[in-house]
Each structure stands twice: as C-alpha cells, then as structure tokens.
Design a protein around this motif. Structure first.
Motif, PDB file in Angstrom:
ATOM      1  N   ASN A 137       0.812  -1.923   0.240  1.00 57.02           N
ATOM      2  CA  ASN A 137      -0.252  -0.377  -0.113  1.00 57.02           C
ATOM      3  C   ASN A 137       1.015   1.478  -0.021  1.00 57.02           C
ATOM      4  O   ASN A 137       0.177   2.524  -0.168  1.00 57.02           O
ATOM      5  CB  ASN A 137      -0.531  -0.101   0.928  1.00 57.02           C
ATOM      6  N   CYS A 138       2.223   1.461   0.458  1.00 57.37           N
ATOM      7  CA  CYS A 138       2.613   2.132   0.818  1.00 57.37           C
ATOM      8  C   CYS A 138       3.543   2.795   0.282  1.00 57.37           C
ATOM      9  O   CYS A 138       4.399   3.820  -0.471  1.00 57.37           O
ATOM     10  CB  CYS A 138       2.934   2.321   2.450  1.00 57.37           C
ATOM     11  N   VAL A 139       4.977   1.503  -0.324  1.00 58.29           N
ATOM     12  CA  VAL A 139       6.065   1.927  -0.714  1.00 58.29           C
ATOM     13  C   VAL A 139       6.261   2.686  -2.261  1.00 58.29           C
ATOM     14  O   VAL A 139       7.175   3.145  -2.783  1.00 58.29           O
ATOM     15  CB  VAL A 139       6.293   0.407  -1.316  1.00 58.29           C
ATOM     16  N   LYS A 140       4.616   2.744  -2.948  1.00 54.27           N
ATOM     17  CA  LYS A 140       4.617   3.175  -4.397  1.00 54.27           C
ATOM     18  C   LYS A 140       4.582   4.958  -4.177  1.00 54.27           C
ATOM     19  O   LYS A 140       5.236   5.568  -4.857  1.00 54.27           O
ATOM     20  CB  LYS A 140       3.860   2.930  -5.035  1.00 54.27           C
ATOM     21  N   CYS A 141       4.336   5.220  -3.234  1.00 50.59           N
ATOM     22  CA  CYS A 141       4.936   6.798  -2.765  1.00 50.59           C
ATOM     23  C   CYS A 141       6.032   6.650  -2.045  1.00 50.59           C
ATOM     24  O   CYS A 141       7.016   7.985  -2.339  1.00 50.59           O
ATOM     25  CB  CYS A 141       3.389   7.421  -2.666  1.00 50.59           C
ATOM     26  N   HIS A 142       6.125   5.945  -1.328  1.00 55.29           N
ATOM     27  CA  HIS A 142       7.195   6.424   0.172  1.00 55.29           C
ATOM     28  C   HIS A 142       8.441   5.879   0.094  1.00 55.29           C
ATOM     29  O   HIS A 142       9.769   5.545   0.846  1.00 55.29           O
ATOM     30  CB  HIS A 142       6.937   5.614   1.562  1.00 55.29           C
ATOM     31  N   GLY A 143       8.260   4.433  -0.454  1.00 53.81           N
ATOM     32  CA  GLY A 143       9.504   3.739  -1.213  1.00 53.81           C
ATOM     33  C   GLY A 143       9.780   2.369   0.525  1.00 53.81           C
ATOM     34  O   GLY A 143       9.306   2.408   1.666  1.00 53.81           O
ATOM     35  N   ASP A 144      10.747   1.342  -0.056  1.00 49.94           N
ATOM     36  CA  ASP A 144      11.126   0.500   0.471  1.00 49.94           C
ATOM     37  C   ASP A 144      11.479   1.038   2.444  1.00 49.94           C
ATOM     38  O   ASP A 144      11.186   0.580   3.302  1.00 49.94           O
ATOM     39  CB  ASP A 144      11.959  -0.509   0.513  1.00 49.94           C
ATOM     40  N   ASP A 145      12.390   2.281   1.721  1.00 48.06           N
ATOM     41  CA  ASP A 145      12.817   2.575   2.790  1.00 48.06           C
ATOM     42  C   ASP A 145      12.844   3.801   3.808  1.00 48.06           C
ATOM     43  O   ASP A 145      12.875   4.743   4.250  1.00 48.06           O
ATOM     44  CB  ASP A 145      13.978   3.026   3.248  1.00 48.06           C
ATOM     45  N   GLY A 146      11.470   4.325   3.392  1.00 54.17           N
ATOM     46  CA  GLY A 146      10.740   5.370   3.311  1.00 54.17           C
ATOM     47  C   GLY A 146      10.819   6.756   3.344  1.00 54.17           C
ATOM     48  O   GLY A 146      10.581   7.888   3.061  1.00 54.17           O
ATOM     49  N   LYS A 147      11.727   6.528   2.098  1.00 53.61           N
ATOM     50  CA  LYS A 147      12.444   7.897   1.560  1.00 53.61           C
ATOM     51  C   LYS A 147      12.284   8.137   0.217  1.00 53.61           C
ATOM     52  O   LYS A 147      13.277   9.703   0.388  1.00 53.61           O
ATOM     53  CB  LYS A 147      14.028   8.138   1.755  1.00 53.61           C
ATOM     54  N   LEU A 148      11.642   7.177  -0.296  1.00 51.04           N
ATOM     55  CA  LEU A 148      11.140   7.584  -2.173  1.00 51.04           C
ATOM     56  C   LEU A 148      10.290   9.131  -2.762  1.00 51.04           C
ATOM     57  O   LEU A 148      11.339   9.912  -3.563  1.00 51.04           O
ATOM     58  CB  LEU A 148      10.146   6.585  -2.483  1.00 51.04           C
ATOM     59  N   GLY A 149      10.001   9.638  -1.434  1.00 43.80           N
ATOM     60  CA  GLY A 149       9.019  10.995  -1.614  1.00 43.80           C
ATOM     61  C   GLY A 149       8.407  11.322  -2.835  1.00 43.80           C
ATOM     62  O   GLY A 149       8.465  12.633  -3.137  1.00 43.80           O
ATOM     63  N   LEU A 150       7.610  10.739  -3.253  1.00 41.22           N
ATOM     64  CA  LEU A 150       6.407  10.929  -4.213  1.00 41.22           C
ATOM     65  C   LEU A 150       5.851  11.270  -4.444  1.00 41.22           C
ATOM     66  O   LEU A 150       5.060  11.351  -3.131  1.00 41.22           O
ATOM     67  CB  LEU A 150       6.449   9.688  -5.262  1.00 41.22           C
ATOM     68  N   ALA A 153       5.919  12.939  -0.998  1.00 38.18           N
ATOM     69  CA  ALA A 153       5.734  12.524   0.289  1.00 38.18           C
ATOM     70  C   ALA A 153       7.020  12.413   1.517  1.00 38.18           C
ATOM     71  O   ALA A 153       8.418  12.048   0.892  1.00 38.18           O
ATOM     72  CB  ALA A 153       5.993  10.757   0.183  1.00 38.18           C
ATOM     73  N   PRO A 154       6.328  12.617   2.374  1.00 44.32           N
ATOM     74  CA  PRO A 154       7.599  13.140   3.208  1.00 44.32           C
ATOM     75  C   PRO A 154       8.084  11.500   3.675  1.00 44.32           C
ATOM     76  O   PRO A 154       7.977  10.912   3.510  1.00 44.32           O
ATOM     77  CB  PRO A 154       7.115  13.514   4.962  1.00 44.32           C
ATOM     78  N   ASP A 155       9.302  11.731   4.107  1.00 47.35           N
ATOM     79  CA  ASP A 155      10.363  10.747   4.268  1.00 47.35           C
ATOM     80  C   ASP A 155       9.815  10.100   5.466  1.00 47.35           C
ATOM     81  O   ASP A 155       9.994  10.688   7.068  1.00 47.35           O
ATOM     82  CB  ASP A 155      11.731  11.219   4.574  1.00 47.35           C
ATOM     83  N   LEU A 156       9.703   9.219   5.884  1.00 50.02           N
ATOM     84  CA  LEU A 156       9.366   8.787   6.636  1.00 50.02           C
ATOM     85  C   LEU A 156      10.665   7.887   7.831  1.00 50.02           C
ATOM     86  O   LEU A 156       9.857   7.354   9.118  1.00 50.02           O
ATOM     87  CB  LEU A 156       8.014   7.017   6.711  1.00 50.02           C
ATOM     88  N   SER A 157      11.214   7.390   7.537  1.00 55.08           N
ATOM     89  CA  SER A 157      12.873   7.306   8.460  1.00 55.08           C
ATOM     90  C   SER A 157      12.924   8.413   8.943  1.00 55.08           C
ATOM     91  O   SER A 157      14.152   8.433   9.823  1.00 55.08           O
ATOM     92  CB  SER A 157      13.681   7.255   7.400  1.00 55.08           C
ATOM     93  N   ALA A 158      12.057   9.391   8.773  1.00 49.97           N
ATOM     94  CA  ALA A 158      13.124  11.213   9.316  1.00 49.97           C
ATOM     95  C   ALA A 158      11.595  11.266  10.094  1.00 49.97           C
ATOM     96  O   ALA A 158      12.261  12.350  10.794  1.00 49.97           O
ATOM     97  CB  ALA A 158      13.233  11.355   8.825  1.00 49.97           C
ATOM     98  N   THR A 198       9.729   1.184  12.131  1.00 44.31           N
ATOM     99  CA  THR A 198      10.708   0.434  13.023  1.00 44.31           C
ATOM    100  C   THR A 198      11.803   1.139  11.407  1.00 44.31           C
ATOM    101  O   THR A 198      13.048   0.889  10.872  1.00 44.31           O
ATOM    102  CB  THR A 198      10.431  -0.688  12.494  1.00 44.31           C
ATOM    103  N   LEU A 199      11.570   2.494  10.716  1.00 39.71           N
ATOM    104  CA  LEU A 199      11.816   2.479   9.276  1.00 39.71           C
ATOM    105  C   LEU A 199      13.183   3.434   9.962  1.00 39.71           C
ATOM    106  O   LEU A 199      13.780   3.752   9.242  1.00 39.71           O
ATOM    107  CB  LEU A 199      10.926   2.834   8.617  1.00 39.71           C
ATOM    108  N   LYS A 200      12.689   4.436  11.310  1.00 43.64           N
ATOM    109  CA  LYS A 200      13.306   5.234  11.625  1.00 43.64           C
ATOM    110  C   LYS A 200      14.358   4.556  11.560  1.00 43.64           C
ATOM    111  O   LYS A 200      15.139   3.530  11.653  1.00 43.64           O
ATOM    112  CB  LYS A 200      12.709   5.514  13.382  1.00 43.64           C
ATOM    113  N   LYS A 201      15.328   5.743  11.601  1.00 46.41           N
ATOM    114  CA  LYS A 201      17.517   5.318  11.850  1.00 46.41           C
ATOM    115  C   LYS A 201      17.260   4.916  13.428  1.00 46.41           C
ATOM    116  O   LYS A 201      16.959   5.918  14.074  1.00 46.41           O
ATOM    117  CB  LYS A 201      18.133   6.572  11.517  1.00 46.41           C
TER     118      LYS A 201
END
Ligand code: HEC
Length: 201
Positions: A137-150, A153-158, A198-201
């Motif tokens: 559901n989420c990877v297409k905008c947020h990416g595997d690591d949360g950083k894609l930013g499409l 979309a904010p960086d979920l790891s941050a 868990t994506l947070k650094k």
C-alpha cells in the motif's frame, strides 16, 4: 515542492473554470458586447492561468505512482473540450460552448469521484503483517525505506510523527496522501503504523 504545485494546479483550474463560466453565461445570454469586453480584459491573465494549469498538471502526472484509466479519460476530455471551446466562442456557437463547458466540468467531477472511490489495493482483512501491508500500500509513494518521496511524500525514516497521528493519517489521508480507512481495518492500520516506526534510523 509537490504541495506547492498541487495548490497551483487547484487554484489555476478553478480560476480557469470561473473565466470559462462567465464567458459561457455571457454567450448564452446574448451579451455579445459584454463577452467581447470580458474576453479582452482576461486575455493575458487567462494565458497565464492556462499555462500554469497545464504545466502543473503535466508535472503532477509525472509524479503519479500509476496512471489510472480515470485519469486518462479526464485528460482526453480536457484536451477535447479546449478546441471545442475555442471554436464555440469564435463562432458564437452556444451549443459548442455549452458542450465544452459541461465536458470540462464533468472531467473534474470524474476526477473527484475517482478519488473518493476505494483507494489502493484491498488486502484480505486477515493479513496483519505490517511489512507486507506497507509493501502493497505505501511503497509506491514512500519507498521501501520510507525515503522515496513521490508526490511530496515525507521521508518516513525521519518522521517525528507519533504513532497515533500516523494511525490517523493512514486512516484518513491528507492532501496527496490517499486514505486507507476503507480498505484496511483498524488492526491492519496499527500494524502498518508500527512497521513505519521501524524505518526510523
Ligand atoms: C499516493 C502516495 C502515497 C501513498 C500511497 C501513501 N502515502 Fe503517506 N504520504 C503521502 C504524502 C503526499 C504525505 C504528506 C501529506 C501532507 O502532509 O500533506 C504523506 C504523509 C504520510 C505520513 C506523515 C509523515 C510525517 O512525518 O508528516 C505518514 C506516517 C505516512 N504518509 C504513512 C503512509 C503509510 C503507512 C502508507 C500506506 C498505508 C502511505 N503513507 C501511503 C503520500 C502517500
């Protein structure tokens, strides 16, 4: 960046429709002089507005994770109605002008409707694996690591958002972020929100 362009698109589309509406009304009510005056008055602003409307639309298209049929229909209708409108106003043909106006408003109605339809891929209600749900559901905008930013979309790891706020945004969506309250149940949303932690650094 995406947000700014999204609002530019929204505002320019609305201004464009407003100008269009006034022109159509003037034409339909036989106010030919008024129409000529108004057309002259808005000539430059209209050029700026329609350029902004097209450019922002094209930019947004390049950011979409997937192009849906509805989107293609919308684009075809918008592009088909523009020459109709030009001919309609030039020849003072009320029917053409009205048809093109109805088409263009209809295209935006369609776009709104498709937004309200169930979003994303429905998951079996039994899947409670946060990673799996996030991937579908989420990877297409947020990416595997949360950083894609499409689509902005904010960086979920941050992300500094707390878990309850995350559950809220996943359930209800916000701006360009889709809502998942219709497709995912409470436990699934909680599982995804936990996974994003868990994506947070
Ligand atoms: C269509 C693209 C898209 C999809 C799909 C998407 N998001 Fe988002 N997400 C966004 C955008 C855009 C924002 C920023 C919304 C805003 O504040 O305007 C956002 C914001 C967020 C935020 C807030 C982060 C912060 O720090 O502000 C979280 C958490 C989040 N998304 C999680 C998810 C999860 C989990 C999923 C999958 C269930 C998901 N998103 C699916 C685009 C998307």
């Amino acid at each position: 960046m995406y947000k700014g362009i999204f609002y530019t698109h929204l505002i320019s589309v609305n201004l464009f429709l407003l100008i269009y509406l006034v022109k159509t009304i003037l034409l339909l009510t036989n106010k030919n002089e008024g129409l000529a005056k108004f057309t002259k008055m808005v000539k430059v602003p209209e050029m700026i507005i329609s350029t902004l409307f097209l450019l922002s639309g094209i930019y947004m298209l390049t950011q979409l994770p997937e192009i849906k049929t509805m989107m293609i229909i919308k684009i075809i209708i918008v592009f088909a109605s523009i020459p109709l409108a030009i001919i309609g106003f030039k020849k003072g043909n009320k029917i053409l002008a009205l048809v093109s106006f109805v088409l263009i408003v209809g295209a935006y109605g369609l776009a709104e409707m498709s937004k309200k339809q169930k979003s994303a891929t429905a998951q079996p209600a039994t899947v409670l694996n946060g990673f799996e749900l996030y991937t579908t559901n989420c990877v297409k905008c947020h990416g595997d690591d949360g950083k894609l930013g499409l689509m902005g979309a904010p960086d979920l790891s941050a992300s500094a958002m707390d878990i309850n706020a995350k559950i809220e945004i996943i359930k209800n969506g916000k701006n360009a972020m889709a809502s998942f309250g219709n497709t995912l149940n409470k436990a699934q949303i909680k599982a995804i929100a936990d996974f994003t932690e868990t994506l947070k650094k």
